[in-house]
Design a protein around this motif. Structure first.
Motif, PDB file in Angstrom:
ATOM      1  N   HIS A 195      11.353 -12.177 -16.873  1.00 21.43           N
ATOM      2  CA  HIS A 195      12.281 -12.012 -16.246  1.00 21.43           C
ATOM      3  C   HIS A 195      13.476 -12.368 -16.451  1.00 21.43           C
ATOM      4  CE1 HIS A 195      10.310  -7.611 -14.783  1.00 21.43           C
ATOM      5  NE2 HIS A 195      10.114  -8.205 -14.870  1.00 21.43           N
ATOM      6  N   GLY A 196      13.199 -13.926 -17.011  1.00 19.93           N
ATOM      7  CA  GLY A 196      14.344 -15.092 -17.272  1.00 19.93           C
ATOM      8  C   GLY A 196      14.786 -15.391 -15.317  1.00 19.93           C
ATOM      9  N   GLY A 197      13.758 -15.001 -14.689  1.00 26.22           N
ATOM     10  CA  GLY A 197      14.229 -16.000 -13.207  1.00 26.22           C
ATOM     11  C   GLY A 197      14.868 -14.937 -12.586  1.00 26.22           C
ATOM     12  N   ALA A 198      14.829 -13.512 -12.887  1.00 22.33           N
ATOM     13  CA  ALA A 198      15.030 -12.308 -12.173  1.00 22.33           C
ATOM     14  C   ALA A 198      13.935 -12.122 -10.406  1.00 22.33           C
ATOM     15  CB  ALA A 198      15.115 -10.750 -12.589  1.00 22.33           C
ATOM     16  N   LEU A 199      14.576 -11.722  -9.783  1.00 20.45           N
ATOM     17  CA  LEU A 199      14.047 -11.202  -8.330  1.00 20.45           C
ATOM     18  C   LEU A 199      14.628  -9.924  -7.571  1.00 20.45           C
ATOM     19  CD1 LEU A 199      14.871 -14.566  -5.861  1.00 20.45           C
ATOM     20  CD2 LEU A 199      12.667 -13.631  -7.006  1.00 20.45           C
ATOM     21  N   LEU A 200      13.935  -8.986  -7.239  1.00 23.23           N
ATOM     22  CA  LEU A 200      14.381  -7.528  -7.359  1.00 23.23           C
ATOM     23  C   LEU A 200      15.026  -7.881  -5.830  1.00 23.23           C
ATOM     24  CD1 LEU A 200      13.745  -4.712  -6.811  1.00 23.23           C
ATOM     25  CD2 LEU A 200      11.417  -4.875  -6.453  1.00 23.23           C
ATOM     26  N   VAL A 201      15.547  -7.246  -5.785  1.00 27.28           N
ATOM     27  CA  VAL A 201      16.609  -7.107  -4.339  1.00 27.28           C
ATOM     28  C   VAL A 201      16.793  -5.910  -3.153  1.00 27.28           C
ATOM     29  CG1 VAL A 201      18.724  -7.119  -5.269  1.00 27.28           C
ATOM     30  CG2 VAL A 201      17.791  -8.262  -2.552  1.00 27.28           C
ATOM     31  N   GLU A 202      16.227  -5.643  -2.435  1.00 20.53           N
ATOM     32  CA  GLU A 202      16.351  -3.667  -1.889  1.00 20.53           C
ATOM     33  C   GLU A 202      17.077  -3.062  -0.779  1.00 20.53           C
ATOM     34  OE1 GLU A 202      11.969  -3.156  -3.156  1.00 20.53           O
ATOM     35  OE2 GLU A 202      12.482  -2.839  -1.257  1.00 20.53           O
ATOM     36  N   GLU A 203      18.000  -2.604  -0.978  1.00 19.18           N
ATOM     37  CA  GLU A 203      18.439  -2.053   0.747  1.00 19.18           C
ATOM     38  C   GLU A 203      17.153  -2.551   1.682  1.00 19.18           C
ATOM     39  OE1 GLU A 203      19.062   1.724   2.017  1.00 19.18           O
ATOM     40  OE2 GLU A 203      18.435   2.035   0.281  1.00 19.18           O
ATOM     41  N   LEU A 204      18.119  -3.239   2.546  1.00 16.21           N
ATOM     42  CA  LEU A 204      16.701  -2.692   3.824  1.00 16.21           C
ATOM     43  C   LEU A 204      16.915  -1.276   4.354  1.00 16.21           C
ATOM     44  CD1 LEU A 204      15.418  -4.686   5.948  1.00 16.21           C
ATOM     45  CD2 LEU A 204      17.560  -4.922   7.578  1.00 16.21           C
ATOM     46  N   VAL A 205      15.396  -0.672   4.130  1.00 20.37           N
ATOM     47  CA  VAL A 205      15.466   0.660   4.637  1.00 20.37           C
ATOM     48  C   VAL A 205      14.951   0.795   6.103  1.00 20.37           C
ATOM     49  CG1 VAL A 205      14.231   2.830   4.567  1.00 20.37           C
ATOM     50  CG2 VAL A 205      14.596   1.333   1.999  1.00 20.37           C
ATOM     51  N   ASP A 206      16.166   1.201   7.004  1.00 18.60           N
ATOM     52  CA  ASP A 206      15.941   1.648   8.279  1.00 18.60           C
ATOM     53  C   ASP A 206      14.811   2.840   8.594  1.00 18.60           C
ATOM     54  OD1 ASP A 206      15.832   1.589  10.747  1.00 18.60           O
ATOM     55  OD2 ASP A 206      18.433   3.348  10.758  1.00 18.60           O
ATOM     56  N   PHE A 207      13.799   2.396   8.734  1.00 10.53           N
ATOM     57  CA  PHE A 207      12.523   3.013   8.212  1.00 10.53           C
ATOM     58  C   PHE A 207      11.393   3.397   9.641  1.00 10.53           C
ATOM     59  CE2 PHE A 207      10.266  -0.546   7.052  1.00 10.53           C
ATOM     60  CZ  PHE A 207       9.003  -0.750   7.679  1.00 10.53           C
ATOM     61  N   SER A 208      11.755   4.543   9.754  1.00 12.51           N
ATOM     62  CA  SER A 208      10.727   4.974  11.099  1.00 12.51           C
ATOM     63  C   SER A 208       9.585   4.513  11.447  1.00 12.51           C
ATOM     64  CB  SER A 208      10.567   6.071  11.804  1.00 12.51           C
ATOM     65  OG  SER A 208      10.299   7.074  10.606  1.00 12.51           O
ATOM     66  N   ARG A 209       8.338   4.501  10.422  1.00 14.75           N
ATOM     67  CA  ARG A 209       7.040   4.372  10.134  1.00 14.75           C
ATOM     68  C   ARG A 209       7.125   4.185   8.575  1.00 14.75           C
ATOM     69  NH1 ARG A 209       3.640   9.848  11.464  1.00 14.75           N
ATOM     70  NH2 ARG A 209       5.236  11.178  10.264  1.00 14.75           N
ATOM     71  N   GLU A 210       5.609   4.127   8.317  1.00 11.31           N
ATOM     72  CA  GLU A 210       5.254   4.036   6.928  1.00 11.31           C
ATOM     73  C   GLU A 210       4.124   4.410   6.542  1.00 11.31           C
ATOM     74  OE1 GLU A 210       5.674  -0.053   5.181  1.00 11.31           O
ATOM     75  OE2 GLU A 210       5.660  -1.002   7.414  1.00 11.31           O
ATOM     76  N   LEU A 211       4.219   5.870   5.579  1.00 12.30           N
ATOM     77  CA  LEU A 211       3.159   5.899   5.146  1.00 12.30           C
ATOM     78  C   LEU A 211       2.660   6.198   3.603  1.00 12.30           C
ATOM     79  CD1 LEU A 211       5.126   9.245   6.090  1.00 12.30           C
ATOM     80  CD2 LEU A 211       3.378   8.876   7.089  1.00 12.30           C
ATOM     81  N   ALA A 212       1.310   6.233   3.516  1.00 17.53           N
ATOM     82  CA  ALA A 212       0.573   5.667   2.419  1.00 17.53           C
ATOM     83  C   ALA A 212       0.225   7.479   1.806  1.00 17.53           C
ATOM     84  CB  ALA A 212      -0.628   5.057   2.649  1.00 17.53           C
ATOM     85  N   GLN A 213       0.355   7.914   0.648  1.00 17.80           N
ATOM     86  CA  GLN A 213       0.009   9.024  -0.396  1.00 17.80           C
ATOM     87  C   GLN A 213      -1.675   8.674  -1.408  1.00 17.80           C
ATOM     88  OE1 GLN A 213      -0.133  12.222   0.051  1.00 17.80           O
ATOM     89  NE2 GLN A 213      -1.291  12.346  -1.355  1.00 17.80           N
ATOM     90  N   GLN A 214      -2.902   9.039  -1.288  1.00 19.22           N
ATOM     91  CA  GLN A 214      -3.693   8.914  -2.388  1.00 19.22           C
ATOM     92  C   GLN A 214      -3.689  10.041  -3.028  1.00 19.22           C
ATOM     93  OE1 GLN A 214      -6.717   6.797  -0.079  1.00 19.22           O
ATOM     94  NE2 GLN A 214      -6.755   5.034  -1.257  1.00 19.22           N
ATOM     95  N   VAL A 215      -4.046   9.463  -4.377  1.00 14.59           N
ATOM     96  CA  VAL A 215      -4.071  10.627  -5.408  1.00 14.59           C
ATOM     97  C   VAL A 215      -5.067   9.853  -6.147  1.00 14.59           C
ATOM     98  CG1 VAL A 215      -3.468  11.464  -7.476  1.00 14.59           C
ATOM     99  CG2 VAL A 215      -2.086  11.487  -4.889  1.00 14.59           C
ATOM    100  N   ALA A 216      -6.230  11.162  -6.530  1.00 14.56           N
ATOM    101  CA  ALA A 216      -7.307   9.997  -7.783  1.00 14.56           C
ATOM    102  C   ALA A 216      -6.759  11.225  -9.114  1.00 14.56           C
ATOM    103  CB  ALA A 216      -8.347  10.783  -6.902  1.00 14.56           C
ATOM    104  N   ARG A 217      -6.777  10.317 -10.529  1.00 18.39           N
ATOM    105  CA  ARG A 217      -6.872  11.362 -11.221  1.00 18.39           C
ATOM    106  C   ARG A 217      -8.066  10.813 -12.380  1.00 18.39           C
ATOM    107  NH1 ARG A 217      -3.413   9.724 -15.516  1.00 18.39           N
ATOM    108  NH2 ARG A 217      -2.318  11.863 -17.107  1.00 18.39           N
ATOM    109  N   ARG A 218      -8.212  11.468 -13.208  1.00 18.03           N
ATOM    110  CA  ARG A 218      -9.118  11.307 -14.190  1.00 18.03           C
ATOM    111  C   ARG A 218      -8.677  11.439 -15.576  1.00 18.03           C
ATOM    112  NH1 ARG A 218     -14.000  16.343 -14.690  1.00 18.03           N
ATOM    113  NH2 ARG A 218     -14.379  15.093 -16.554  1.00 18.03           N
ATOM    114  N   PRO A 219      -8.730  10.752 -16.787  1.00 18.23           N
ATOM    115  CA  PRO A 219      -8.868  10.484 -17.781  1.00 18.23           C
ATOM    116  C   PRO A 219      -8.168  12.226 -18.331  1.00 18.23           C
ATOM    117  CG  PRO A 219     -10.226   8.603 -17.981  1.00 18.23           C
ATOM    118  CD  PRO A 219     -10.343   9.728 -15.829  1.00 18.23           C
ATOM    119  N   SER A 220      -9.484  12.769 -17.904  1.00 17.71           N
ATOM    120  CA  SER A 220      -8.539  13.844 -19.134  1.00 17.71           C
ATOM    121  C   SER A 220      -7.964  14.996 -18.308  1.00 17.71           C
ATOM    122  CB  SER A 220     -10.146  14.682 -19.190  1.00 17.71           C
ATOM    123  OG  SER A 220     -11.176  14.750 -17.594  1.00 17.71           O
ATOM    124  N   GLY A 221      -6.973  13.538 -17.416  1.00 14.44           N
ATOM    125  CA  GLY A 221      -5.933  15.240 -16.315  1.00 14.44           C
ATOM    126  C   GLY A 221      -6.521  15.528 -14.920  1.00 14.44           C
ATOM    127  N   ALA A 222      -7.533  15.979 -14.216  1.00 18.74           N
ATOM    128  CA  ALA A 222      -7.457  16.276 -13.211  1.00 18.74           C
ATOM    129  C   ALA A 222      -6.940  15.900 -12.129  1.00 18.74           C
ATOM    130  CB  ALA A 222      -9.277  16.573 -13.024  1.00 18.74           C
TER     131      ALA A 222
END
Ligand code: ADP
Length: 378
Positions: free
Chosen positions: A172-199
């Protein structure tokens, strides 16, 4: 003949695919970085995953290649695909998990909710972003970060000069990602499984608790996540899995904001720490599900087996000796705790194992899991 899955990388995620592979009659092969790694029980090869010849030779005898981590270079991945090897997730999907700038741009195209962000190449641009976002922001190296390394909260444009200097020559020619500092109440995670045929199949959204940038605990499902939150999170996970053509397990790390929005933090395209609870708390664990998905077999039921599951990481381990020496006391006091170890030498902050407890009362379940895990750490 048994189906054969080749896993690049010999860490704990590869190790935890071994048991479900045995149960399903799948032959698991592992290309480990060195001898004696977590997955050495199934390590059939040792070699450098950055070397195309090594990985091609490993891939010759398997039906599908998948991963314990996201660090295999694109050139090696495309060499596999060009040689006719089935690779899941494929290089075109994995690049969104390998590079946070590429991910942010693609998620924006998909209309996914995420923190305000920008690519910045010098202190002046970083300062301009800070001025527009209340004077504080989060700077991230686009590649190679994990467990909070490569993430820095800044309040002046000059506070990332060292990173700008070291990244000057990258894609990226030295680019960094900058993000707003999110005022979050908690962190969550969502998992999904996907087959090559689509399900696709979505797991319940979970709450993840981080300490010093490292996942410490997971509660499944996330408390106070009635139908609506579960639905919104699952929809985000499925949209990303489909939009990025992810195959196998996908984890979407999310922030829940104080005004109850969900924002995507980052993606992992493999089994993930936020899904370890499923080994003892779901009909189909994420490790079995990943094997099924990459082989394009019918997906298993991701439903929880009981009201609550709590996973507590064993971070660091005992100051001296190994985890095994602590088994007796932990098992005696906590017979309901399921203890998982990674065969790794204890070191401060290192993930060396985890404990799962399931049951109907969240306070009891969390207490048991924390108490059992505490036996292993001084
Ligand atoms: P890693 O790739 O090292 O896991 P992440 O991007 O997940 O890095 O960031 C690590 C932790 O830093 C997150 O779990 C979260 O606690 C915090 N963090 C990351 N991005 C932000 C943000 N935009 N606002 C607030 N906190 C953040």
């Amino acid at each position: 003949m048994a189906l054969r899955v080749g896993v690049v990388g010999g860490g704990q995620l590869a190790r935890m695919m071994i048991a479900p592979a045995v149960e399903l009659g799948i032959e698991l092969r592992v290309l480990a970085e060195e001898d004696g790694m977590s997955a050495s029980l199934a390590a059939t090869a040792v070699g450098d995953y950055r070397d195309a010849e090594t990985v091609l030779a490993f891939a010759r005898d398997v039906d599908v290649v998948t991963f314990d981590h996201e660090h295999v270079p694109q050139a090696v991945l495309t060499a596999l695909v060009d040689a006719g090897v089935a690779v899941h997730p494929g290089p075109h999907a994995l690049r969104f998990a390998q590079d946070k700038l590429v991910m942010r741009a693609r998620l924006q195209e998909l209309g996914m909710p995420q923190p305000d962000w920008a690519a910045v190449t010098d202190a002046e641009q970083l300062q301009a972003f800070l001025d527009e976002h209340g004077g504080r922001a989060v700077v991230k190296t686009p590649r190679g970060g994990y467990d909070g390394k490569g993430v820095r909260v800044v309040s002046a444009g000059t506070e990332a000069d060292d990173w700008f200097a070291t990244l000057a020559e990258d894609a990226h020619g030295g680019a960094l990602l900058v993000e707003e500092l999110v005022d979050f109440s908690r962190e969550l995670a969502q998992q999904v499984a996907r087959r090559p045929s689509g399900a696709v199949r979505a797991y319940p959204v979970v709450e993840t608790v981080q300490r010093e940038g490292v996942c410490a605990e997971v509660i499944a499902p996330a408390p106070h996540s009635g139908g609506r939150l579960q639905e919104v999170a699952a929809r985000i996970g499925i949209t990303i899995a489909e939009g990025l053509d992810v195959t196998g397990m996908l984890a979407v790390e999310l922030f829940e904001t104080t005004d109850e929005r969900l924002l995507v933090n980052e993606l992992a395209m493999r089994p993930h720490n936020s899904g370890h609870w499923s080994q003892d708390g779901a009909v189909t664990s994420q490790f079995e599900q990943h094997l099924r998905a990459v082989l394009d077999l019918p997906l298993g039921d991701p439903s929880p087996l009981s009201e609550w599951a709590v996973m507590v990481n064993i971070l660091g381990g005992p100051a001296e000796g190994s985890l095994d020496e602590r088994f007796d006391a932990a098992m005696t006091d906590h017979p309901a705790a399921k203890i998982h170890t990674y065969g790794k030498a204890p070191r401060p902050g290192r993930k060396v194992g985890h404990v799962n407890v399931v049951g109907d009362d969240l306070d009891d379940v969390a207490y048991e899991a924390r108490a059992a895990a505490s036996f292993f750490v001084d």
